[in-house]
Design a protein around this motif. Structure first.
Motif, short mmCIF file in Angstrom:
data_model
loop_
_atom_site.label_atom_id
_atom_site.label_comp_id
_atom_site.label_asym_id
_atom_site.label_seq_id
_atom_site.Cartn_x
_atom_site.Cartn_y
_atom_site.Cartn_z
N UNK A 1 63.11 -22.54 76.87
CA UNK A 1 64.27 -23.12 76.19
C UNK A 1 64.10 -22.94 74.69
N UNK A 2 65.16 -23.18 73.98
CA UNK A 2 65.10 -23.14 72.53
C UNK A 2 64.26 -24.30 72.01
N UNK A 3 63.57 -24.04 70.94
CA UNK A 3 62.89 -25.09 70.19
C UNK A 3 63.42 -24.98 68.76
N UNK A 4 64.72 -25.07 68.65
CA UNK A 4 65.41 -24.85 67.38
C UNK A 4 65.90 -23.41 67.34
N UNK A 5 66.60 -23.02 66.30
CA UNK A 5 67.19 -21.68 66.23
C UNK A 5 66.19 -20.55 65.99
N UNK A 6 64.95 -20.89 65.65
CA UNK A 6 63.97 -19.87 65.30
C UNK A 6 62.81 -19.77 66.28
N UNK A 7 62.68 -20.70 67.23
CA UNK A 7 61.54 -20.75 68.14
C UNK A 7 61.98 -20.91 69.58
N UNK A 8 61.14 -20.41 70.48
CA UNK A 8 61.28 -20.60 71.93
C UNK A 8 60.08 -21.38 72.43
N UNK B 1 56.78 -19.85 70.53
CA UNK B 1 56.73 -18.57 69.82
C UNK B 1 58.03 -18.32 69.09
N UNK B 2 57.99 -17.52 68.04
CA UNK B 2 59.21 -17.21 67.30
C UNK B 2 60.20 -16.44 68.16
N UNK B 3 61.46 -16.79 68.03
CA UNK B 3 62.51 -16.03 68.74
C UNK B 3 62.58 -14.63 68.15
N UNK B 4 62.86 -13.61 68.97
CA UNK B 4 62.99 -12.25 68.43
C UNK B 4 64.19 -12.10 67.50
N UNK B 5 65.20 -12.94 67.68
CA UNK B 5 66.33 -12.99 66.76
C UNK B 5 66.80 -14.44 66.67
N UNK C 1 71.26 -11.83 69.22
CA UNK C 1 70.70 -12.77 70.19
C UNK C 1 71.22 -12.46 71.59
N UNK C 2 70.29 -12.17 72.52
CA UNK C 2 70.66 -11.80 73.89
C UNK C 2 70.57 -12.99 74.85
N UNK C 3 70.08 -14.12 74.38
CA UNK C 3 69.90 -15.29 75.24
C UNK C 3 70.06 -16.54 74.39
N UNK C 4 71.28 -17.01 74.25
CA UNK C 4 71.61 -18.11 73.36
C UNK C 4 70.80 -19.39 73.62
N UNK D 1 63.61 -16.23 79.11
CA UNK D 1 62.28 -15.79 78.72
C UNK D 1 61.19 -16.25 79.68
N UNK D 2 61.43 -17.29 80.45
CA UNK D 2 60.43 -17.82 81.37
C UNK D 2 60.02 -16.78 82.42
N UNK D 3 60.91 -15.92 82.79
CA UNK D 3 60.62 -14.94 83.83
C UNK D 3 59.46 -14.03 83.45
N UNK D 4 59.34 -13.69 82.17
CA UNK D 4 58.24 -12.82 81.74
C UNK D 4 56.89 -13.47 82.01
N UNK D 5 56.80 -14.77 81.85
CA UNK D 5 55.55 -15.48 82.13
C UNK D 5 55.41 -15.74 83.63
N UNK D 6 56.49 -16.11 84.25
CA UNK D 6 56.47 -16.43 85.69
C UNK D 6 55.96 -15.26 86.53
#
Length: 100
Positions: A14-21, A71-75, A82-85, A90-95
């Protein structure tokens, strides 16, 4: 070897603000927590997200059996790039990551 998604109860991002995931790995029990905590290196997460490992913050919350990465959002959230508002995909990459 097993995928994290097969061991953990839930992997969520999930978002952790507009700059972090934030990516949360809810392990469910202590055995799964220890397996993921010891088997998942921060460097492996960094490679999955194509960024230096020192850009990723790792939190191990033993009382909740949770391993968390920020981690910092890529955008920046909401920009044209932004491809994922909501930061939910992003969880799928870790899952899908394998650990011993």
């Amino acid at each position: 070897m097993a995928e994290i998604g097969q061991i953990a109860r839930k992997v969520r991002s999930k978002n952790a603000g507009p700059f972090w995931l934030t990516i949360d790995i809810f392990c469910g029990d202590r055995a799964a927590y220890d397996r993921i905590r010891l088997g998942l290196a921060t460097e492996a997460v960094a490679r999955a997200f194509h960024m230096p490992h020192d850009m990723i913050k790792r939190f191990e919350i033993a009382d909740l059996n949770v391993v968390k990465f920020s981690l910092p959002r890529p955008s920046v959230q909401g920009t044209r790039a932004d491809r994922d508002m909501h930061g939910a995909a992003w969880a799928v990459l870790v899952e899908e990551m394998d650990i011993p």
